[in-house]
Design an enzyme around this catalytic site. Structure first.
Site, PDB file in Angstrom:
ATOM      1  N   GLY A  17      46.122 -10.617   2.522  1.00  0.00           N
ATOM      2  CA  GLY A  17      47.515 -10.251   2.780  1.00  0.00           C
ATOM      3  C   GLY A  17      47.870 -10.373   4.248  1.00  0.00           C
ATOM      4  O   GLY A  17      47.023 -10.628   5.105  1.00  0.00           O
ATOM      5  N   LYS A  39      54.703 -13.185  13.518  1.00  0.00           N
ATOM      6  CA  LYS A  39      53.242 -13.081  13.473  1.00  0.00           C
ATOM      7  C   LYS A  39      52.782 -12.318  14.719  1.00  0.00           C
ATOM      8  O   LYS A  39      53.095 -12.737  15.834  1.00  0.00           O
ATOM      9  CB  LYS A  39      52.664 -14.506  13.451  1.00  0.00           C
ATOM     10  CG  LYS A  39      51.187 -14.595  13.150  1.00  0.00           C
ATOM     11  CD  LYS A  39      50.800 -16.051  12.911  1.00  0.00           C
ATOM     12  CE  LYS A  39      49.310 -16.259  12.851  1.00  0.00           C
ATOM     13  NZ  LYS A  39      48.967 -17.673  12.667  1.00  0.00           N
ATOM     14  N   ASP A  71      43.514 -19.206   1.651  1.00  0.00           N
ATOM     15  CA  ASP A  71      44.709 -18.479   2.118  1.00  0.00           C
ATOM     16  C   ASP A  71      45.444 -19.277   3.196  1.00  0.00           C
ATOM     17  O   ASP A  71      46.562 -18.932   3.568  1.00  0.00           O
ATOM     18  CB  ASP A  71      44.337 -17.090   2.652  1.00  0.00           C
ATOM     19  CG  ASP A  71      43.312 -17.156   3.764  1.00  0.00           C
ATOM     20  OD1 ASP A  71      42.220 -17.703   3.528  1.00  0.00           O
ATOM     21  OD2 ASP A  71      43.596 -16.671   4.874  1.00  0.00           O
ATOM     22  N   ARG A  98      50.717 -19.473  -0.823  1.00  0.00           N
ATOM     23  CA  ARG A  98      49.424 -20.108  -0.548  1.00  0.00           C
ATOM     24  C   ARG A  98      48.626 -20.163  -1.847  1.00  0.00           C
ATOM     25  O   ARG A  98      48.940 -19.422  -2.791  1.00  0.00           O
ATOM     26  CB  ARG A  98      48.626 -19.246   0.447  1.00  0.00           C
ATOM     27  CG  ARG A  98      49.395 -18.796   1.648  1.00  0.00           C
ATOM     28  CD  ARG A  98      48.950 -17.381   2.066  1.00  0.00           C
ATOM     29  NE  ARG A  98      49.820 -16.860   3.126  1.00  0.00           N
ATOM     30  CZ  ARG A  98      49.563 -17.001   4.417  1.00  0.00           C
ATOM     31  NH1 ARG A  98      48.446 -17.556   4.802  1.00  0.00           N
ATOM     32  NH2 ARG A  98      50.412 -16.552   5.326  1.00  0.00           N
ATOM     33  N   ASP A 115      44.025  -4.928  14.534  1.00  0.00           N
ATOM     34  CA  ASP A 115      45.138  -4.312  15.275  1.00  0.00           C
ATOM     35  C   ASP A 115      46.536  -4.823  14.930  1.00  0.00           C
ATOM     36  O   ASP A 115      47.529  -4.309  15.441  1.00  0.00           O
ATOM     37  CB  ASP A 115      44.891  -4.438  16.782  1.00  0.00           C
ATOM     38  CG  ASP A 115      44.887  -5.894  17.243  1.00  0.00           C
ATOM     39  OD1 ASP A 115      45.091  -6.800  16.403  1.00  0.00           O
ATOM     40  OD2 ASP A 115      44.669  -6.132  18.445  1.00  0.00           O
ATOM     41  N   ARG A 127      57.465 -17.780  13.147  1.00  0.00           N
ATOM     42  CA  ARG A 127      57.057 -18.975  12.411  1.00  0.00           C
ATOM     43  C   ARG A 127      58.057 -19.256  11.301  1.00  0.00           C
ATOM     44  O   ARG A 127      58.526 -18.348  10.632  1.00  0.00           O
ATOM     45  CB  ARG A 127      55.664 -18.731  11.835  1.00  0.00           C
ATOM     46  CG  ARG A 127      55.169 -19.843  10.949  1.00  0.00           C
ATOM     47  CD  ARG A 127      53.673 -19.808  10.862  1.00  0.00           C
ATOM     48  NE  ARG A 127      53.186 -18.834   9.901  1.00  0.00           N
ATOM     49  CZ  ARG A 127      51.889 -18.638   9.651  1.00  0.00           C
ATOM     50  NH1 ARG A 127      50.982 -19.337  10.299  1.00  0.00           N
ATOM     51  NH2 ARG A 127      51.509 -17.751   8.771  1.00  0.00           N
ATOM     52  N   ASP A 129      48.702 -22.180   9.604  1.00  0.00           N
ATOM     53  CA  ASP A 129      47.686 -21.383  10.291  1.00  0.00           C
ATOM     54  C   ASP A 129      46.845 -22.199  11.253  1.00  0.00           C
ATOM     55  O   ASP A 129      45.746 -22.647  10.943  1.00  0.00           O
ATOM     56  CB  ASP A 129      46.809 -20.623   9.287  1.00  0.00           C
ATOM     57  CG  ASP A 129      47.338 -19.204   9.127  1.00  0.00           C
ATOM     58  OD1 ASP A 129      48.441 -18.932   9.641  1.00  0.00           O
ATOM     59  OD2 ASP A 129      46.666 -18.368   8.515  1.00  0.00           O
ATOM     60  N   GLY A 186      48.124  -9.230   7.457  1.00  0.00           N
ATOM     61  CA  GLY A 186      47.585  -8.114   8.231  1.00  0.00           C
ATOM     62  C   GLY A 186      48.288  -7.938   9.561  1.00  0.00           C
ATOM     63  O   GLY A 186      48.103  -6.930  10.249  1.00  0.00           O
ATOM     64  N   ARG A 187      49.050  -8.956   9.939  1.00  0.00           N
ATOM     65  CA  ARG A 187      49.756  -8.840  11.216  1.00  0.00           C
ATOM     66  C   ARG A 187      51.034  -9.671  11.217  1.00  0.00           C
ATOM     67  O   ARG A 187      51.557 -10.025  12.271  1.00  0.00           O
ATOM     68  CB  ARG A 187      48.859  -9.311  12.338  1.00  0.00           C
ATOM     69  CG  ARG A 187      48.342 -10.712  12.089  1.00  0.00           C
ATOM     70  CD  ARG A 187      47.775 -11.244  13.323  1.00  0.00           C
ATOM     71  NE  ARG A 187      47.081 -12.484  13.059  1.00  0.00           N
ATOM     72  CZ  ARG A 187      46.676 -13.265  14.014  1.00  0.00           C
ATOM     73  NH1 ARG A 187      46.903 -12.961  15.254  1.00  0.00           N
ATOM     74  NH2 ARG A 187      46.054 -14.377  13.720  1.00  0.00           N
TER      75      ARG A 187
END
Ligand code: AMP
Ligand code: MG
Length: 490
Positions: free
Chosen positions: A86, A109, A250, A179, A121, A172, A260, A88-89
């Protein structure tokens, strides 16, 4: 300033995402903004306000109509399945309709810890943000389907990786963030209805002609269409010496866009086994493996679709297998089309594949720069060109190859000037060379100097056009600056 949001993903059932507002940052400052892309997306730039833009592109202010969500997805990372990754940031603000009527995702992002952060984090260091900005925009200009970069903002905060670095947020833009891993998340939970919902969304957004098809055909057609886009995409990467570096499921977009940009890199001296990523210890994502990893990812996608392909499981598996097996010839055809064009060939002849492979062998034998090796071929259509020969540490194989190629060119029936011009429109002169990217990042991160970033962005906007005074940008790294390792930096 923001165009109107047309919410699409955030209107799916609640278990597709976690609602999540970006976590504000201390002192947002806009360091890059992509005006042409903003215009394409329908932003009103007449009242452009930099401070306001910094608020939006850091997540400190949420634009009207956006409903931020962190998307759920799973993924195979280096072959190992993780059922819950998922965002995460990252947060998806929502979708906007671009000037051509297509829906585009707008995602921040580095927007803070989400329910998917798994102890990390939720932030992004400036280096990887600038790298993704530069490389994704360069890829777009090179004609490769890719997510885009709309803005970069520094946060005024430090993030701690190997060393403390300035924090940043990247905005982005993607055709969508669906995905292979999004499908896997639901398939792994046996939620076939959710998989069907995703498939329908993918068809509507990325493959609208398939809407017409009956249920019994449409999901196989979707699988075929995704396979076709992946085959074309990876062939384009191979034609540019691009190594993605983390082809996990992913990071494999259903839209067929490159997504990515982590430890990605362009090769300089050609070596088919090249690996840059520091975390890719086994060389799983080495240059030459990329097509077969795309196929592997497609097989994982196909598995999620099994219940939709046919009520009879055996038949469903046969259908899926047929598509996955067809990937190889499909990819080989795309590869050949890319390399024919790079060699200035329009007609199709039996021996073209061998001719292209022999040139790659000559590049490898001579440890010649991949990009310039192709670019300078255009100077050698009729006679030997010293700048081409100078790229090769040893040019025996090249010397044998050139007459073979010229003889093949003579059967094209067009003037050699025309061939050279056509090759120069296909073989770039400027690519984001790793040492240039590193320099730009160092200037920004260590000296708060964004001028080198702006200069490199400008050069890469016209990769096929010779730009007087910017010769250095076309050159491979000097020996002291050669990059052999890249880091995710997440
Ligand atoms: P990536 O390597 O960027 O494809 O990310 C793989 C997974 O790790 C995704 O689920 C990301 O959201 C998550 N991730 C990467 N970096 C961070 C970070 N700094 N904080 C939280 N999650 C992260
Ligand atoms: Mg990822």
């Amino acid at each position: 300033m923001f165009p109107e949001f047309t919410l699409c993903y955030a209107r799916l059932p609640e278990h597709f995402f976690e609602r999540f507002d970006p976590v504000p940052v201390t002192a947002p400052r806009l360091v890059a903004f992509n005006r042409p892309l903003a215009e394409e997306l329908g932003f009103d730039l007449t009242r452009f306000d930099e401070a306001r833009a910094a608020e939006w592109f850091s997540g400190n202010a949420v634009p009207q109509g956006a409903e931020p969500v962190a998307q759920a997805y799973a993924g195979h990372q280096f072959g190992h399945f993780n059922p819950r990754l998922g965002d995460g940031r990252a947060v998806l603000l929502g979708e906007v309709t671009d000037r051509e009527g297509r829906l585009r995702d707008i995602q921040l992002k580095g927007a803070g810890m989400t329910p998917f952060s798994r102890g990390a984090d939720g932030r992004a260091p400036l280096g990887p943000v600038l790298r993704e900005y530069l490389v994704s925009e360069a890829m777009h200009r090179l004609g490769v389907p890719t997510t885009r970069a709309l803005a970069a903002v520094t946060s005024g905060e430090r993030v701690f990786r190997r060393v403390p670095e300035p924090g940043a947020v990247l905005t982005r833009v993607a055709a969508s963030h669906l995905r292979v891993g999004t499908f896997q998340y639901f398939a792994a939970r046996g939620d076939h209805e959710a998989v069907r919902t995703l498939a329908e969304m993918a068809i509507e957004r990325h493959y609208p002609p398939l809407v017409e098809l009956a249920d019994s055909e449409r999901y196989q057609a979707l699988l075929e269409a995704v396979a076709a886009r992946q085959a074309a995409l990876v062939a384009k990467w191979m034609g540019l010496g691009f190594i993605h570096g983390v082809m996990n499921t992913d990071n494999c977009a259903i839209s067929g866009e490159t997504i990515d940009y982590g430890p990605c890199a362009f090769m300089e001296a050609y070596s088919p086994t090249m690996v840059f990523s520091s975390i890719d210890e086994q060389g799983r994502y080495a240059f030459r493996n990329q097509p077969w990893l795309a196929q592997w990812n497609l097989a994982r996608f196909a598995e999620t679709l099994i219940p939709l392909l046919d009520p009879d499981q055996k038949r469903a598996v046969e259908k899926a297998t047929a598509v996955i097996e067809a990937f190889e010839p499909r990819y080989e055809a795309e590869w050949l089309a890319v390399f024919r064009a790079k060699l200035g060939l329009v007609k199709e002849e039996e021996g073209d594949r061998a001719l292209a492979e022999a040139f790659l062998d000559a590049l490898a034998a001579g440890r010649a720069d991949f990009t310039l090796g192709f670019r300078r071929l255009a100077e050698a259509v009729e006679e030997d060109a010293p700048p081409l020969l100078a790229l090769f540490e040893s040019d025996g194989a090249l010397q044998e190859w050139l007459p073979r190629w010229r003889e093949r060119l003579s059967r094209e029936g067009v003037g050699m000037e025309e061939v050279a011009a056509w090759m120069n429109a296909i073989n770039p002169l400027y690519i984001p060379r790793n040492h240039q990217v590193e320099r730009v990042i160092a200037a920004a991160a260590e000296h708060d100097d964004f001028a080198p970033f702006a200069a490199l962005t400008e050069v890469l906007a016209e990769p096929f056009t010779e730009q007087p005074g910017r010769e250095a940008y076309a050159q491979p790294a000097p020996p002291t600056e050669r990059v052999f390792r890249t880091f995710c930096g997440t």
